[in-house]
Design an enzyme around this catalytic site. Structure first.
Site, PDB file in Angstrom:
ATOM      1  N   GLU A 237      -6.553  -7.776  -0.760  1.00 26.26           N
ATOM      2  CA  GLU A 237      -6.971  -7.671   0.643  1.00 26.26           C
ATOM      3  C   GLU A 237      -8.468  -7.439   0.651  1.00 26.26           C
ATOM      4  O   GLU A 237      -8.932  -6.296   0.585  1.00 26.26           O
ATOM      5  CB  GLU A 237      -6.254  -6.533   1.385  1.00 26.26           C
ATOM      6  CG  GLU A 237      -4.857  -6.852   1.831  1.00 26.26           C
ATOM      7  CD  GLU A 237      -4.316  -5.811   2.814  1.00 26.26           C
ATOM      8  OE1 GLU A 237      -5.128  -5.151   3.503  1.00 26.26           O
ATOM      9  OE2 GLU A 237      -3.092  -5.667   2.873  1.00 26.26           O
TER      10      GLU A 237
ATOM     11  N   GLU B 124       0.834  -1.209   0.000  1.00 20.13           N
ATOM     12  CA  GLU B 124       0.000   0.000   0.000  1.00 20.13           C
ATOM     13  C   GLU B 124       0.871   1.263   0.000  1.00 20.13           C
ATOM     14  O   GLU B 124       0.634   2.203   0.768  1.00 20.13           O
ATOM     15  CB  GLU B 124      -0.964  -0.010   1.198  1.00 20.13           C
ATOM     16  CG  GLU B 124      -2.028  -1.094   1.076  1.00 20.13           C
ATOM     17  CD  GLU B 124      -3.162  -0.955   2.077  1.00 20.13           C
ATOM     18  OE1 GLU B 124      -4.308  -1.166   1.698  1.00 20.13           O
ATOM     19  OE2 GLU B 124      -2.884  -0.625   3.261  1.00 20.13           O
TER      20      GLU B 124
END
Length: 580
Positions: free
Chosen positions: A233, A157
């Site tokens: 995710e 991320e």
């Protein structure tokens, strides 16, 4: 050997389209003797792949002291995945977030002034050495060499943190030089800015989200025009923090979101399939204007609960997956109640009263300057002319108990934004500071812990501090090794407690901590983690491999006081009240 690659529209395994249906299990959050059980249950839910982060600070808590054995045996974990006939995804970071302390970065790495998660040369040199060690484990276990690994992620991320393309390029070059040949991915939340900043053209972009799948897949497709779509995710639950509630997601809604993803042909990694536990002092913290440390349980309201038992979400997800992929007929055994019993706790005396033998310094020394990896530092200073007054601290990180001549005066909490306390006259001011969990997200990574700056009394700086580190695990081991003996119970202030109990055979246990205040618990020397009546969590999970047939010993290091000097073992998890 089998190949794994990215085609025009799909992942290709041995040249055939492959919809990756994965679930996250962090090996460092599960007792190694229970890895195989959790992996097998993932297969029984219909998953074909297991994903894990790699926690750098678990492998190398001190510079140069690399460990890939026992709890850190990533190679064995990947081999167990292969033995179950499943594939593996490895996400080595170096930053992992994961509500894990310091986002997975070692304290020694973040203690300096270097620019984290960047192409700054000294940071990149340390990261490169770390990744080479990880890839020594991962490279021979890639699918094209007969192993389980099909994907490796670059950073984590990153678009939510920075946009240093040279950093990402250096990670890619090092990864390929280290023999990683499987496809490389990145993950970001599906916003234009994050997807732009967090990846490179040669990396396959994936998304992280837990709802509104069609909308988010469309955003992802605009940035990844070819190849398979993947939510790497899929948030099926959420984490908890001390003082909050236990977070859950509605089962049918989560299953519907998963169905929408799979119906669209997207690949998925369920985060988490099994969350496990922040054993010891491994919990992270968040700080978005207020410091909120993560609880010991990482149950995450996942398909397997903290103790590895299937939940309603397990069966709902299994039914969804069965519409798109083969699912084994076999079902995991239902949870059985754990042994229920109570044993009295015997007082073992004070445990934080170490002599102030540390060298004197003009200001308090931080945990980082002390290179201290445990939870507590005690700060002692002589009060000028024995007088009291208004004590003002620059900042306490994260919770402090203030005493004068051994008498409790009060607490100062970072979460409450406390900085000041009036203290009485006396000879010695003592401040016991707990590091409650290192922030795992955004730009507070690596911040110093302890008393920050120069405390002042009525506007005058206090000098001549003694900063004494306290290793809670070492103290518990010393207390646990003593022969059982009677000791006067401490009614206030930190006190140690011991209880002995027998088991017919090793068993998972659930230790109820609701009648205790705040502290740490150990069974047979195994560090269960932190407890706190602040909630929501009420039980600590005791994994069966930490127990033994016959005599077992519980050690409790209480920081405040016990409402009841009893250790109650209850039949199941109690993670606290939910929002409903």
């Amino acid at each position: 050997m089998t190949s794994f690659s990215i085609g025009e529209t799909d992942f290709l395994r041995a040249g055939l389209p492959r919809q990756v249906i994965a679930g996250a299990i962090h090996y460092f959050r599960v007792h190694p003797d229970q890895w195989q059980d959790r992996i097998r249950k993932a297969r029984l839910m219909g998953l074909n792949t297991i994903e894990t982060y790699v926690a750098w600070n678990a492998h190398e808590p001190r510079r140069g002291e690399w460990d890939a054995t026992g709890w850190n045996d990533l190679g064995r974990f990947l081999d167990l995945i292969q033995a179950e006939g499943m594939d593996a995804i490895v996400r080595p970071g170096p930053y992992i977030c994961a509500e894990w302390h310091n986002g997975g970065l070692p304290n020694w790495l973040t203690a300096g002034e270097r620019e984290l998660r960047s192409s700054e040369p000294t940071f990149l040199a340390d990261v490169s050495e770390y990744l080479r060690r990880v890839y020594e484990i991962v490279a021979p276990r890639q699918i094209d060499r007969g192993g389980s690994v099909v994907l490796v992620q670059i950073e984590n991320e990153y678009g939510a943190y920075g946009s240093d393309k040279a950093y990402l390029q250096a990670l890619v070059a090092l990864t390929r030089e280290s023999g990683i040949t499987v496809p490389l991915t990145t993950v970001d939340q599906p916003t234009d800015q994050m997807l732009d900043d967090g990846s490179l053209p040669e990396l396959h972009k994936t998304g992280s989200f837990g709802s509104r799948s069609a909308e988010r897949l469309a955003t992802l497709r605009s940035h990844q025009p070819t190849g398979p779509l993947m939510c790497s995710e899929f948030w099926d639950g959420w984490f908890d923090w001390w003082g909050g509630v236990h977070h859950t997601t509605e089962v049918t809604a989560a299953a519907a979101d998963l169905d929408e993803l799979l119906a669209a042909g997207a690949s998925v990694n369920i985060y988490m399939f099994h969350g496990g536990t922040n054993f010891g002092l491994t919990n992270g913290a968040n700080h978005k204007g207020r410091y909120l440390p993560i609880v010991t349980s990482y149950d995450y309201d996942a398909p397997l609960d903290e103790a590895g038992n299937p939940t309603a979400k397990f069966f709902a997800f299994r039914d969804v997956i069965a519409k798109y992929a083969p699912v084994p007929d076999e079902l995991p055994a239902a949870a059985e109640p754990a042994p229920v019993f109570s044993v009295p706790l015997s007082a073992a005396g004070a445990w934080t009263d170490a002599a102030a033998s540390a060298p004197s310094s003009s200001e308090p020394v931080t945990f980082d300057e002390l290179e201290h990896l445990s939870a507590l530092v005690r700060y002692d200073v002589s009060l000028p002319e024995g007088r009291g007054g208004q004590l003002v601290l620059e900042e306490v990180r994260d919770l402090a108990w203030v005493c004068v001549d051994g008498r409790p005066v009060g607490t100062l909490s970072r979460t409450r934004h406390d900085r000041s306390l009036r203290i009485p006259s006396g000879r010695t001011l003592s401040i016991l500071v707990e590091e409650g969990g290192r922030v795992n997200y955004d730009h507070r990574l690596g911040e110093q812990k302890g008393l920050i700056g120069a405390p002042a009394l009525d506007g005058v700086a206090l000098t001549g501090w003694h900063s004494t580190p306290l290793d809670v695990a070492a103290l518990a081991a010393e207390i646990g090794s003593r022969a059982a003996e009677a000791s006067a119970a401490a009614t206030t202030g930190p006190s140690a407690w011991v209880a002995d109990f027998d088991l017919d055979s090793p068993a998972d246990l659930f230790l109820d901590t609701a009648a205790w205040s705040k502290g740490y618990a150990f069974v047979n020397g195994f560090f269960l983690g932190r407890y706190w009546r602040n909630g929501p969590q009420r039980t600590l999970f005791v994994p069966a491999p930490a127990t033994k047939t016959g005599a077992n010993r519980l050690v409790v290091l209480e920081l405040e006081h016990l409402l009841d000097a009893t250790a109650d073992f209850v039949p199941s998890l109690d993670l606290g009240d939910t929002e409903e």
